[in-house]
Write an enzyme that holds these catalytic residues in place. Structure first.
Site, PDB file in Angstrom:
ATOM      1  N   ASP A  93       0.795  -1.232   0.000  1.00 12.68           N
ATOM      2  CA  ASP A  93       0.000   0.000   0.000  1.00 12.68           C
ATOM      3  C   ASP A  93       0.823   1.275   0.000  1.00 12.68           C
ATOM      4  OD1 ASP A  93      -2.765  -1.054   2.180  1.00 12.68           O
ATOM      5  OD2 ASP A  93      -2.265  -1.453   0.081  1.00 12.68           O
TER       6      ASP A  93
ATOM      7  N   HIS B 113      -4.055   6.699   9.127  1.00  8.36           N
ATOM      8  CA  HIS B 113      -3.560   5.351   9.433  1.00  8.36           C
ATOM      9  C   HIS B 113      -2.112   5.326   9.909  1.00  8.36           C
ATOM     10  CE1 HIS B 113      -7.193   3.635   7.851  1.00  8.36           C
ATOM     11  NE2 HIS B 113      -6.966   4.040   6.618  1.00  8.36           N
TER      12      HIS B 113
ATOM     13  N   GLY C 291      -1.477   2.064   5.054  1.00  6.67           N
ATOM     14  CA  GLY C 291      -2.647   2.570   4.339  1.00  6.67           C
ATOM     15  C   GLY C 291      -2.441   3.914   3.663  1.00  6.67           C
TER      16      GLY C 291
ATOM     17  N   ASP D 158     -14.265   8.858   7.192  1.00  9.33           N
ATOM     18  CA  ASP D 158     -13.639   8.038   6.161  1.00  9.33           C
ATOM     19  C   ASP D 158     -14.189   6.619   6.284  1.00  9.33           C
ATOM     20  OD1 ASP D 158     -10.607   8.235   4.630  1.00  9.33           O
ATOM     21  OD2 ASP D 158     -11.279   6.213   5.170  1.00  9.33           O
TER      22      ASP D 158
ATOM     23  N   HIS E 142     -12.606   3.936   6.188  1.00 13.41           N
ATOM     24  CA  HIS E 142     -11.650   3.114   6.938  1.00 13.41           C
ATOM     25  C   HIS E 142     -11.547   3.627   8.367  1.00 13.41           C
ATOM     26  CE1 HIS E 142     -10.332   2.759   2.673  1.00 13.41           C
ATOM     27  NE2 HIS E 142     -10.238   1.479   3.003  1.00 13.41           N
TER      28      HIS E 142
ATOM     29  N   ASP F 237     -14.345   7.960   0.724  1.00 14.21           N
ATOM     30  CA  ASP F 237     -14.345   6.608   0.145  1.00 14.21           C
ATOM     31  C   ASP F 237     -15.545   5.798   0.641  1.00 14.21           C
ATOM     32  OD1 ASP F 237     -11.276   5.796   2.045  1.00 14.21           O
ATOM     33  OD2 ASP F 237     -13.163   6.739   2.646  1.00 14.21           O
TER      34      ASP F 237
ATOM     35  N   TYR G  84     -11.303   7.475  -3.689  1.00 11.38           N
ATOM     36  CA  TYR G  84     -10.499   6.949  -4.787  1.00 11.38           C
ATOM     37  C   TYR G  84     -11.224   6.991  -6.121  1.00 11.38           C
ATOM     38  CZ  TYR G  84      -7.975   6.095  -0.623  1.00 11.38           C
ATOM     39  OH  TYR G  84      -7.355   6.304   0.579  1.00 11.38           O
TER      40      TYR G  84
END
Ligand SMILES: [Zn+2]
Length: 393
Positions: free
Chosen positions: A99, A141, A149, A177, A179, A266, A310
């Site tokens: 990543d 992250h 990430g 987010d 995540h 995202d 993304y």
């Protein structure tokens, strides 16, 4: 109209400099800087800048401040690989294949991102601006001793650290987010002065695999971390009603002096890396919730960063422009400006979105039902595990 019911908006700052686009993992990587460049262009072309709304360059960020949260061996490794990305480094630093590949100049680029988010926090804390937005920030992250990430240094956490050093006693971080905002949560899980709230796709289905509703903070700070995980297919109405039921009352009970929000987008139904089902209109509604809370709970002190997202052309520029329009209290046109559409075609060859609005998402009844059940169980667990620590029954 955006900003209605939120009181007069004073000065607003957009933190940006072309140099921040040097935070770039290279062609083909999902976290492409063009998504922010197209955002800033759309913000300018829709007339959001000017008359008390200023663009501000991110100031320098010094390593000595970085070492308050990041371990020196990790920072040394980042600096070394920044000079020579082909150099050898232990995989424990999270840089390399995968990543978060090393890239030339990543150390100064990452410092600039940190400088931008801290400047947003400083301007709001010191009263130079009511609201400030740093679209290149939100690298939530990043961990004390390793990258993860797409995130190298944790700019939201470093900005929060700066606020605490500046005398803040109650800081609330809200991460929308898709995540889990794991790095920021980890860095403050033992500090009751910082409430971290993350709404995300459940770690059962998505990186980083953490952020269960039972994670409520460390000893001596129980209730200072709060997680609301959702199942794939969670749609806007459900996300918002869950927010209203437990996150809104939590923020009001904690009564922060300042609100920092990571606005990763995202969560969009078409995002290639995740599975929630929000639209750009749903995200616009989230931003108006956060704006109202900032005015009703902490005298309008609102700092926001970007984050994930993304669909580089279809989603990111529109929703972060909507976030900034919300901050400035200014109205956006229904259609995206022709000049911006032409720029998108010229720079990406992609088909630019024509409108700031989208049709509602259609999901199968089974998917809706599964998402609803999962959200209801997260909400009730959140209510019984987190809210009592803040005196909310
Ligand atoms: Zn994300």
């Amino acid at each position: 109209m955006a900003g209605e019911g939120t009181g007069a908006v004073g000065r607003v700052a957009l933190i940006w400099d072309e140099a921040v686009a040097s935070y770039d993992f290279g062609s083909g990587h999902p976290l492409a800087p063009i998504r922010v460049e197209l955002t800033v262009d759309l913000i300018r072309r829709t007339g959001l800048v000017g008359n008390g709304v200023d663009e501000v360059r991110p100031p320098e960020f010094h390593e000595v401040d970085l070492l308050r949260l990041h371990r020196d061996d990790f920072v040394d490794t980042v600096r070394r690989l920044s000079n020579d990305p082909t150099a050898r480094a232990s995989s424990r630093y999270g840089l390399g294949a995968g990543d978060t590949p090393a890239f030339p100049g990543m150390h100064p680029a990452s410092l600039l991102v940190c400088g931008g988010t801290r400047e947003a926090a400083r301007q709001v804390w010191e009263g130079e601006a009511d609201h400030a937005f740093h679209p290149s920030g939100g690298l939530h992250h990043a961990m004390p001793d390793h990258a993860a990430g797409f995130c190298i240094y944790n700019d939201p956490a470093l900005a929060i650290d700066w606020l605490l050093e500046a005398g803040a006693e109650r800081v609330c971080y809200v991460d929308v987010d898709v995540h889990h905002g794991d790095g920021v949560e980890l860095m403050f899980r033992d500090d009751p002065r910082v409430l971290t709230i993350s709404l995300h796709e459940s770690g059962r289905y998505l990186f980083p695999g953490t952020g269960d509703v039972t994670d409520i903070g460390g000893e001596g700070a129980l209730g200072s971390a709060a997680n609301l995980p959702f199942a794939p297919g969670t749609y806007g109405e459900l996300w918002l009603s869950s927010f209203d039921e437990v996150v809104d009352p939590l923020i009001r009970a904690f009564a922060p002096e300042i609100l920092i929000t990571q606005l990763g987008c995202d969560t969009h139904v078409n995002d290639p890396l995740a599975h929630l089902a929000l639209t750009v209109d749903d995200m616009g509604t989230i931003y108006s919730r956060l704006h109202r809370l900032a005015h009703e709970v902490c005298d309008g002190r609102w700092v926001a960063t970007g984050g994930g997202g993304y669909r580089l052309v279809e989603v990111v520029p529109r929703v972060w422009t909507m976030a900034f329009a919300e901050m400035t209290g200014r109205t956006l046109p229904v259609e995206t400006p022709m000049g911006w559409q032409e720029l998108v075609v010229a720079r990406t060859g992609a088909n630019p979105p024509r409108s700031f609005h989208e049709d509602p998402v259609t999901l199968s009844p089974a998917m809706r039902e599964q998402a609803r059940e999962a959200a209801h169980s997260s909400v009730s667990a959140f209510r019984s595990l987190v809210l009592p620590h803040h005196g909310v029954r």
